[in-house]
Design a protein around this motif. Sequence first.
Motif, PDB file in Angstrom:
ATOM      1  N   GLY A  80       0.803  -1.221   0.000  1.00  0.00           N
ATOM      2  CA  GLY A  80       0.000   0.000   0.000  1.00  0.00           C
ATOM      3  C   GLY A  80       0.825   1.255   0.000  1.00  0.00           C
ATOM      4  N   SER A  81       2.102   1.144  -0.326  1.00  0.00           N
ATOM      5  CA  SER A  81       2.957   2.324  -0.305  1.00  0.00           C
ATOM      6  C   SER A  81       2.607   3.287  -1.435  1.00  0.00           C
ATOM      7  N   LEU A  82       1.846   2.826  -2.404  1.00  0.00           N
ATOM      8  CA  LEU A  82       1.467   3.693  -3.500  1.00  0.00           C
ATOM      9  C   LEU A  82       0.224   4.519  -3.174  1.00  0.00           C
ATOM     10  N   MET A  83      -0.456   4.178  -2.064  1.00  0.00           N
ATOM     11  CA  MET A  83      -1.660   4.892  -1.696  1.00  0.00           C
ATOM     12  C   MET A  83      -1.286   6.268  -1.147  1.00  0.00           C
ATOM     13  N   ALA A  84      -1.953   7.286  -1.638  1.00  0.00           N
ATOM     14  CA  ALA A  84      -1.674   8.643  -1.196  1.00  0.00           C
ATOM     15  C   ALA A  84      -2.991   9.393  -1.075  1.00  0.00           C
ATOM     16  N   GLY A  85      -2.909  10.539  -0.456  1.00  0.00           N
ATOM     17  CA  GLY A  85      -4.092  11.371  -0.334  1.00  0.00           C
ATOM     18  C   GLY A  85      -4.932  10.997   0.877  1.00  0.00           C
ATOM     19  N   PRO A  86      -6.197  11.384   0.881  1.00  0.00           N
ATOM     20  CA  PRO A  86      -7.064  11.154   2.037  1.00  0.00           C
ATOM     21  C   PRO A  86      -7.274   9.675   2.359  1.00  0.00           C
ATOM     22  N   ALA A  87      -7.235   8.806   1.356  1.00  0.00           N
ATOM     23  CA  ALA A  87      -7.462   7.384   1.612  1.00  0.00           C
ATOM     24  C   ALA A  87      -6.361   6.788   2.477  1.00  0.00           C
ATOM     25  N   ALA A  88      -5.150   7.276   2.358  1.00  0.00           N
ATOM     26  CA  ALA A  88      -4.038   6.744   3.143  1.00  0.00           C
ATOM     27  C   ALA A  88      -4.241   7.000   4.630  1.00  0.00           C
ATOM     28  N   GLN A  89      -4.899   8.096   4.970  1.00  0.00           N
ATOM     29  CA  GLN A  89      -5.138   8.420   6.374  1.00  0.00           C
ATOM     30  C   GLN A  89      -6.074   7.410   7.019  1.00  0.00           C
ATOM     31  N   ASN A  94      -2.756   6.085  13.023  1.00  0.00           N
ATOM     32  CA  ASN A  94      -1.827   7.148  13.374  1.00  0.00           C
ATOM     33  C   ASN A  94      -1.691   7.315  14.889  1.00  0.00           C
ATOM     34  N   ARG A  95      -2.428   6.530  15.671  1.00  0.00           N
ATOM     35  CA  ARG A  95      -2.366   6.478  17.146  1.00  0.00           C
ATOM     36  C   ARG A  95      -2.589   7.857  17.771  1.00  0.00           C
ATOM     37  N   ARG A  96      -3.396   8.694  17.183  1.00  0.00           N
ATOM     38  CA  ARG A  96      -3.684  10.015  17.730  1.00  0.00           C
ATOM     39  C   ARG A  96      -5.037  10.074  18.421  1.00  0.00           C
ATOM     40  N   GLY A  97      -5.817   9.023  18.352  1.00  0.00           N
ATOM     41  CA  GLY A  97      -7.142   9.012  18.963  1.00  0.00           C
ATOM     42  C   GLY A  97      -7.092   8.521  20.395  1.00  0.00           C
ATOM     43  N   ALA A  98      -8.263   8.397  20.983  1.00  0.00           N
ATOM     44  CA  ALA A  98      -8.377   7.940  22.377  1.00  0.00           C
ATOM     45  C   ALA A  98      -7.853   6.519  22.494  1.00  0.00           C
ATOM     46  N   SER A 101      -6.032   4.885  19.371  1.00  0.00           N
ATOM     47  CA  SER A 101      -6.767   4.474  18.179  1.00  0.00           C
ATOM     48  C   SER A 101      -6.512   5.475  17.044  1.00  0.00           C
ATOM     49  N   ASN A 102      -7.041   5.176  15.898  1.00  0.00           N
ATOM     50  CA  ASN A 102      -6.856   6.011  14.729  1.00  0.00           C
ATOM     51  C   ASN A 102      -7.754   7.237  14.808  1.00  0.00           C
ATOM     52  N   TYR A 103      -7.220   8.423  14.607  1.00  0.00           N
ATOM     53  CA  TYR A 103      -7.987   9.658  14.578  1.00  0.00           C
ATOM     54  C   TYR A 103      -7.935  10.225  13.172  1.00  0.00           C
ATOM     55  N   THR A 104      -9.111  10.419  12.566  1.00  0.00           N
ATOM     56  CA  THR A 104      -9.162  10.924  11.202  1.00  0.00           C
ATOM     57  C   THR A 104      -9.650  12.352  11.133  1.00  0.00           C
TER      58      THR A 104
END
Length: 106
Positions: A80-89, A94-98, A101-104
């Motif tokens: 998935g290294s070719l994935m870019a843009g909003p879908a990659a998020q 990213n471990r920024r959520g509670a 977890s993932n925070y988008t």
Amino acid sequence: MKKNHGPAFRAAQLDLARCPVCKGRAVVKGVFHDLACVQCNASGWIAAETGESLPLEILVTQLSIRLQAADQQIEQLKSGSLMAGPAAQYEHNNRRGAGGSNYTGD
């Protein structure tokens, strides 16, 4: 012109084309069974520039170079290294959520 002695340091990738006789299948239809194509040494590939079959030593090297490039491209697509843009998020944590977890940001 520079003089070169000995073999090249790297094998150059040659342009290959599908054999026009067997159409890349490596076999031709015989009367009762399939026969190995003599035009391309039963490989399905010929030199694109000259239209002649390659010697087996060069053919094996060229097919190996192409296989390694295809394997590398498959690995890039799998990771998935070719994935870019909003879908990659959304795909990677990213471990920024509670609780890590993932925070988008939605």
